[in-house]
Design a protein around this motif. Structure first.
Motif, mmCIF file in Angstrom:
data_model
loop_
_atom_site.group_PDB
_atom_site.id
_atom_site.type_symbol
_atom_site.label_atom_id
_atom_site.label_comp_id
_atom_site.label_asym_id
_atom_site.label_seq_id
_atom_site.Cartn_x
_atom_site.Cartn_y
_atom_site.Cartn_z
ATOM 1 N N ILE A 158 -11.762 -15.136 -1.254
ATOM 2 C CA ILE A 158 -11.227 -14.792 -0.185
ATOM 3 C C ILE A 158 -9.682 -14.727 -0.388
ATOM 4 C CG2 ILE A 158 -11.464 -16.291 1.025
ATOM 5 C CD1 ILE A 158 -12.052 -15.102 3.368
ATOM 6 N N THR A 159 -9.213 -13.533 0.435
ATOM 7 C CA THR A 159 -7.634 -13.305 -0.175
ATOM 8 C C THR A 159 -7.195 -12.395 1.103
ATOM 9 O OG1 THR A 159 -7.737 -13.810 -2.630
ATOM 10 C CG2 THR A 159 -5.704 -13.217 -1.417
ATOM 11 N N SER A 160 -6.438 -13.289 1.715
ATOM 12 C CA SER A 160 -6.089 -11.994 3.174
ATOM 13 C C SER A 160 -4.814 -11.344 2.666
ATOM 14 C CB SER A 160 -5.730 -13.118 4.478
ATOM 15 O OG SER A 160 -4.958 -14.420 4.016
ATOM 16 N N THR A 161 -4.714 -10.086 2.998
ATOM 17 C CA THR A 161 -3.307 -9.460 3.056
ATOM 18 C C THR A 161 -3.092 -9.009 3.783
ATOM 19 O OG1 THR A 161 -2.315 -8.349 0.614
ATOM 20 C CG2 THR A 161 -4.570 -6.977 1.878
ATOM 21 N N ILE A 162 -1.677 -8.326 3.145
ATOM 22 C CA ILE A 162 -0.749 -7.481 4.537
ATOM 23 C C ILE A 162 -0.612 -6.346 3.997
ATOM 24 C CG2 ILE A 162 1.212 -6.867 6.058
ATOM 25 C CD1 ILE A 162 1.423 -10.101 6.329
ATOM 26 N N ALA A 163 -1.225 -5.014 4.263
ATOM 27 C CA ALA A 163 -0.659 -3.528 4.244
ATOM 28 C C ALA A 163 0.126 -3.039 4.497
ATOM 29 C CB ALA A 163 -1.480 -3.004 4.734
ATOM 30 N N LYS A 164 1.418 -3.068 3.984
ATOM 31 C CA LYS A 164 2.340 -3.010 3.613
ATOM 32 C C LYS A 164 2.643 -1.372 3.844
ATOM 33 C CE LYS A 164 5.559 -6.089 3.132
ATOM 34 N NZ LYS A 164 5.810 -6.222 4.734
ATOM 35 N N SER A 165 1.779 -0.098 3.450
ATOM 36 C CA SER A 165 1.899 1.251 3.371
ATOM 37 C C SER A 165 0.733 1.856 4.044
ATOM 38 C CB SER A 165 2.327 1.612 1.893
ATOM 39 O OG SER A 165 0.764 1.791 1.162
ATOM 40 N N ASP A 166 0.624 2.835 4.883
ATOM 41 C CA ASP A 166 -0.269 3.923 4.906
ATOM 42 C C ASP A 166 -1.321 4.320 4.335
ATOM 43 O OD1 ASP A 166 1.032 3.812 7.676
ATOM 44 O OD2 ASP A 166 1.268 5.980 7.320
ATOM 45 N N ASP A 167 -1.192 4.320 3.103
ATOM 46 C CA ASP A 167 -1.655 4.298 2.163
ATOM 47 C C ASP A 167 -2.440 3.316 1.608
ATOM 48 O OD1 ASP A 167 0.210 3.609 0.261
ATOM 49 O OD2 ASP A 167 0.508 6.551 -0.246
ATOM 50 N N PHE A 168 -2.457 2.028 1.453
ATOM 51 C CA PHE A 168 -2.403 0.858 0.903
ATOM 52 C C PHE A 168 -4.093 0.827 0.468
ATOM 53 C CE2 PHE A 168 -5.117 -1.879 2.009
ATOM 54 C CZ PHE A 168 -4.894 -3.460 0.984
ATOM 55 N N GLU A 169 -5.087 1.602 1.232
ATOM 56 C CA GLU A 169 -6.581 1.182 1.063
ATOM 57 C C GLU A 169 -7.166 2.492 -0.129
ATOM 58 O OE1 GLU A 169 -8.851 2.326 5.162
ATOM 59 O OE2 GLU A 169 -7.847 0.563 5.693
ATOM 60 N N SER A 170 -5.631 3.701 -0.088
ATOM 61 C CA SER A 170 -5.818 4.643 -0.919
ATOM 62 C C SER A 170 -5.813 3.684 -2.373
ATOM 63 C CB SER A 170 -5.777 5.655 -0.487
ATOM 64 O OG SER A 170 -5.935 6.606 0.512
ATOM 65 N N TRP A 171 -4.899 3.043 -2.217
ATOM 66 C CA TRP A 171 -4.312 2.457 -3.644
ATOM 67 C C TRP A 171 -5.094 1.614 -3.976
ATOM 68 C CZ3 TRP A 171 -0.238 3.592 -7.183
ATOM 69 C CH2 TRP A 171 0.801 4.111 -6.043
ATOM 70 N N GLU A 172 -5.815 1.160 -2.990
ATOM 71 C CA GLU A 172 -7.325 -0.171 -3.630
ATOM 72 C C GLU A 172 -8.484 0.270 -4.363
ATOM 73 O OE1 GLU A 172 -6.630 -3.440 -4.261
ATOM 74 O OE2 GLU A 172 -4.964 -3.066 -3.883
ATOM 75 N N THR A 173 -8.965 1.703 -3.215
ATOM 76 C CA THR A 173 -10.016 2.063 -3.949
ATOM 77 C C THR A 173 -10.465 2.977 -5.006
ATOM 78 O OG1 THR A 173 -9.847 3.853 -1.893
ATOM 79 C CG2 THR A 173 -10.698 1.616 -1.192
ATOM 80 N N GLU A 174 -8.858 3.508 -5.142
ATOM 81 C CA GLU A 174 -8.983 5.085 -6.081
ATOM 82 C C GLU A 174 -8.642 4.328 -7.117
ATOM 83 O OE1 GLU A 174 -7.271 8.442 -5.360
ATOM 84 O OE2 GLU A 174 -8.026 7.894 -2.324
#
Length: 260
Positions: A158-174
């Motif tokens: 398990i790794t916690s992280t801080i999103a630094k941009s609005d498109d963070f989730e898109s970077w990860e999922t795409e």
């Protein structure tokens, strides 16, 4: 083809049905690990009954075997409890009283333990730990689950992280998810998931926005991230992914028990 398909049968409830989850980081009092494990053993049939009644989807207990969290109250164990939807989680968290849980415990241990013993265990909850930090999380995306049921003794990170941009989730999922999915097809990995924190207790770590979960293959090296950096385009994609978030604490967890 049949053999290949059999490798990727989905079993683990954590990855299949739970859309909302409570992650509880447990910091034990010194010398209380044995008492804590006895308490979790006592609660196992209670969780099984709660699952039968549709109160929760699954519950798993993990021991922290490696961590870079050097905080005063770093977790010794993680409890992960899954739900089909937010309404189930909210009902579990807000509507159930101590009397409701006591009655459920009586029912789960009926004929196996005296009511006075059940009350004693229920009244002792919390005495074994210094602190519990709870995070309510919503599933963002995940890969398929490979390799069959997660069994006691097997590990997940398990790794916690801080999103630094609005498109963070898109970077990860795409970008990242397809890379990990390919690693799974090559037998280098078993599961990857990204979840977003939408609520937390007051004592929980502030700032972190998401959790990554990973289940690897012991002794096997993952090659996807390194392969991505072998081209100019891939290098730029790696830079984009890295700039989109800031990783915080990492924990390697070993499964102790699971009810699903």
């Amino acid at each position: 083809m049949r053999k290949l398909l059999s490798i990727f049968i989905l079993f683990f409830t954590l990855s299949v049905t739970a859309q909302y989850t409570i992650v509880s980081a447990v910091d034990l009092n010194e010398g209380m690990e044995e008492d804590y494990l006895k308490l979790e053993e006592f609660f196992s049939p209670i969780h099984k009954l709660a699952i039968e009644k549709g109160i929760q989807t699954f519950q798993a207990v993990f021991k922290v075997v490696e961590s870079n969290d050097n905080g005063e109250n770093s977790a010794d164990y993680f409890i992960i409890t899954g739900f089909n939807n937010k309404e189930e989680l909210d009902a579990y968290n807000n509507s159930w009283t101590s009397d409701d849980w006591l009655n459920l415990a009586y029912e789960a241990h009926k004929g196996k333990m005296s009511r006075s013993s059940v009350r004693r265990y229920m009244n002792s909850v919390g005495s074994e730990s210094k602190e519990r930090r709870n995070y309510h999380i919503k599933n963002v995306d995940q890969t398929i689950w490979a390799g069959g049921d997660l069994k006691p003794g097997e590990r997940m990170s398990i790794t916690s992280t801080i999103a630094k941009s609005d498109d963070f989730e898109s970077w990860e999922t795409e970008i990242i998810k397809p890379i990990v999915s390919n690693e799974i097809m090559m037998g280098q990995h078993r599961w990857w998931a990204l979840s977003k924190i939408y609520e937390r207790t007051e004592n929980a770590y502030e700032g972190i926005t998401h959790f990554f979960f990973n289940v690897g293959v012991p002794g096997v090296t993952r090659t996807g991230w390194d392969d991505l950096g072998k081209t100019f385009k891939g290098q730029k994609l790696r830079e984009g992914v890295q700039s989109a978030s800031e990783h915080q604490n990492y924990g390697l967890l070993e499964l102790v028990s699971i009810n699903n």
